[in-house]
Each structure stands twice: as structure tokens, then as C-alpha cells.
Scaffold this active site. Sequence first.
Site, PDB file in Angstrom:
ATOM      1  CD  GLU A  20      -2.928   1.505   2.096  1.00  0.00           C
ATOM      2  OE1 GLU A  20      -2.916   0.828   3.130  1.00  0.00           O
ATOM      3  OE2 GLU A  20      -3.773   2.405   1.853  1.00  0.00           O
ATOM      4  CD  GLU A  45       1.731   8.464   4.968  1.00  0.00           C
ATOM      5  OE1 GLU A  45       0.873   7.984   4.210  1.00  0.00           O
ATOM      6  OE2 GLU A  45       2.135   9.643   4.860  1.00  0.00           O
ATOM      7  CG  ASP A  94      -0.883  13.690  -1.075  1.00  0.00           C
ATOM      8  OD1 ASP A  94      -1.858  13.496  -0.314  1.00  0.00           O
ATOM      9  OD2 ASP A  94       0.296  13.658  -0.679  1.00  0.00           O
ATOM     10  CE  LYS A  98      -3.045  26.217  -5.854  1.00  0.00           C
ATOM     11  NZ  LYS A  98      -2.191  26.855  -4.888  1.00  0.00           N
ATOM     12  CG  ASP A 130     -11.787  12.487  -3.522  1.00  0.00           C
ATOM     13  OD1 ASP A 130     -10.684  12.812  -3.990  1.00  0.00           O
ATOM     14  OD2 ASP A 130     -12.116  12.722  -2.345  1.00  0.00           O
TER      15      ASP A 130
HETATM   16  C1  LIG Z   1      -4.565  11.926   0.732  1.00  0.00           C
HETATM   17  S1  LIG Z   1      -3.664  10.866   1.795  1.00  0.00           S
HETATM   18  C2  LIG Z   1      -4.547   9.316   1.703  1.00  0.00           C
HETATM   19  C3  LIG Z   1      -4.137   8.378   2.793  1.00  0.00           C
HETATM   20  C4  LIG Z   1      -4.870   7.034   2.793  1.00  0.00           C
HETATM   21  N1  LIG Z   1      -4.511   6.236   1.634  1.00  0.00           N
HETATM   22  C5  LIG Z   1      -6.348   7.248   2.886  1.00  0.00           C
HETATM   23  O1  LIG Z   1      -7.078   6.774   1.984  1.00  0.00           O
HETATM   24  O2  LIG Z   1      -6.796   7.886   3.848  1.00  0.00           O
HETATM   25  C6  LIG Z   1      -2.220  10.486   0.808  1.00  0.00           C
HETATM   26  C7  LIG Z   1      -1.109   9.921   1.659  1.00  0.00           C
HETATM   27  O3  LIG Z   1      -0.026   9.532   0.845  1.00  0.00           O
HETATM   28  C8  LIG Z   1       1.189   9.946   1.456  1.00  0.00           C
HETATM   29  N2  LIG Z   1       2.168  10.121   0.369  1.00  0.00           N
HETATM   30  C9  LIG Z   1       2.131  11.037  -0.622  1.00  0.00           C
HETATM   31  N3  LIG Z   1       3.133  10.856  -1.471  1.00  0.00           N
HETATM   32  C10 LIG Z   1       3.828   9.780  -1.011  1.00  0.00           C
HETATM   33  C11 LIG Z   1       4.980   9.098  -1.455  1.00  0.00           C
HETATM   34  N4  LIG Z   1       5.633   9.491  -2.547  1.00  0.00           N
HETATM   35  N5  LIG Z   1       5.417   8.042  -0.750  1.00  0.00           N
HETATM   36  C12 LIG Z   1       4.749   7.647   0.383  1.00  0.00           C
HETATM   37  N6  LIG Z   1       3.658   8.253   0.846  1.00  0.00           N
HETATM   38  C13 LIG Z   1       3.203   9.309   0.168  1.00  0.00           C
HETATM   39  C14 LIG Z   1       0.842  11.234   2.171  1.00  0.00           C
HETATM   40  O4  LIG Z   1       1.737  11.523   3.205  1.00  0.00           O
HETATM   41  C15 LIG Z   1      -0.577  10.927   2.659  1.00  0.00           C
HETATM   42  O5  LIG Z   1      -0.589  10.364   3.941  1.00  0.00           O
END
Ligand SMILES: C[S@@+](CC[C@H](N)C(=O)[O-])C[C@H]1O[C@@H](n2cnc3c(N)ncnc32)[C@H](O)[C@@H]1O
Length: 184
Positions: A20, A45, A94, A98, A130
Site C-alpha cells: 500500500e 507512508e 495526493d 493545481k 475522488d
Molecule cells: C490523501 S492521503 C490518503 C491516505 C490514505 N490512503 C487514505 O485513503 O486515507 C495520501 C497519503 O499519501 C502519502 N504520500 C504522498 N506521497 C507519497 C509518497 N511518494 N510516498 C509515500 N507516501 C506518500 C501522504 O503523506 C498521505 O498520507
Amino acid sequence: MRNSTFQQELFKEKSIIEIEIGCGNGHFISQYAEINRDKYLIGIEFKEKRFIKTSKKINEKNLDNVMLFNSRAETILADIPPLTIDTFHIYFPDPWPKARHRKRRFLRMENISILHRILKPHGKIFFITDFFDYYIQTKVLLLAHRGFSLALNSFPDNVLISIYGNKSMNMNKNIYRLSVEKTD
Ligand SMILES: C[S@@+](CC[C@H](N)C(=O)[O-])C[C@H]1O[C@@H](n2cnc3c(N)ncnc32)[C@H](O)[C@@H]1O
């Protein structure tokens, strides 16, 4: 759970290994690993506070089939041997809405090629967002890559139990799901 020690030996075993990416606070991975004791889960994460929350959930459930990394996924994936991973779970990554930031999205061509390299034949990617624009962009990139085909695999249960899954449902947002399978 084994933190930080990356065991190349793991990949020589014939187990099912799933990853994941961006596991956030660990709602999905902790529940999925608990239900699927036969699978080995790697959670990655980037944000430390979220990584700690995930670690706590894994420890509380006493799960020994999960390895967590507090790192950028790109760094960890670079160390994984080719043809070793069964499935990637990427839920609500994420969105970088933009236009000038879109190149920061995790599912860009460079990273899609890395996922393809380390997936086993017929390995799967499950992706949920989403953001319609992110969904379309990812679909186009996965098809343009030519190493994947769209698949009708049913998603695991509980993919929406995460913070962001819940938030999207509570706000009645549309949720877009994409599942592909490695073809060559
Ligand atoms: C919008 S959150 C969604 C978290 C989770 N999957 C959920 O559905 O609630 C996106 C997560 O991905 C992590 N993240 C973003 N880019 C990443 C990367 N390159 N490697 C590891 N984690 C990353 C962020 O820190 C964040 O916790």
C-alpha cells in the site's frame, strides 16, 4: 512487524506480497492484513505522524505480516527486485489539483514504469481517487504504457474505511476506481 530493515530474503519466499502506497493513518492496511494473514503487506507512508499511527494499529493487532516504511515510496520501490509484487493498493493519493503541480502526482509515467517492473505477471494495481481529473490522467497513462490492461477485479473490502475514503463518502463526492492487470 519489522520496521526499517528491508529484507531482500522476503522476496525469495513464495508468498503473496502486496504494497500500500501512502497508507496514511493505517486504517486499510491494518484491517486488510488482519483479514488476510496469508499475505505479506508492505505499507509506505511519507508523513511521520501518520506512519506512527499506522505502526500503533499494526502493533495493537499484533500483526506479524506487515512491514512499514516511513519514507517516500519511490525510495523503497527502487530496492525491490523485479517480478516480486502481487498487488499495489493506492487509495486517495495526493491529488495535486493545481495544473502546475500535476507532475508531482505519484501516478506519473516514471512511477508507473517502476510499478510495472516489480509486479509479477498478472499483478494488479487498485487505484481510487475522488478527483476525476487524476482518474482520467492515470487511466490514460496506464493504457499508454502498454504493459497493463483494464481489469474487472473486484476491489478488496473496506477500501473506503480510511480517513479520506470516509471524508469523500460523507461529502457525497464521486469516487473513481481503476483496476489494471500487468499484461507483459
Ligand atoms: C490523501 S492521503 C490518503 C491516505 C490514505 N490512503 C487514505 O485513503 O486515507 C495520501 C497519503 O499519501 C502519502 N504520500 C504522498 N506521497 C507519497 C509518497 N511518494 N510516498 C509515500 N507516501 C506518500 C501522504 O503523506 C498521505 O498520507
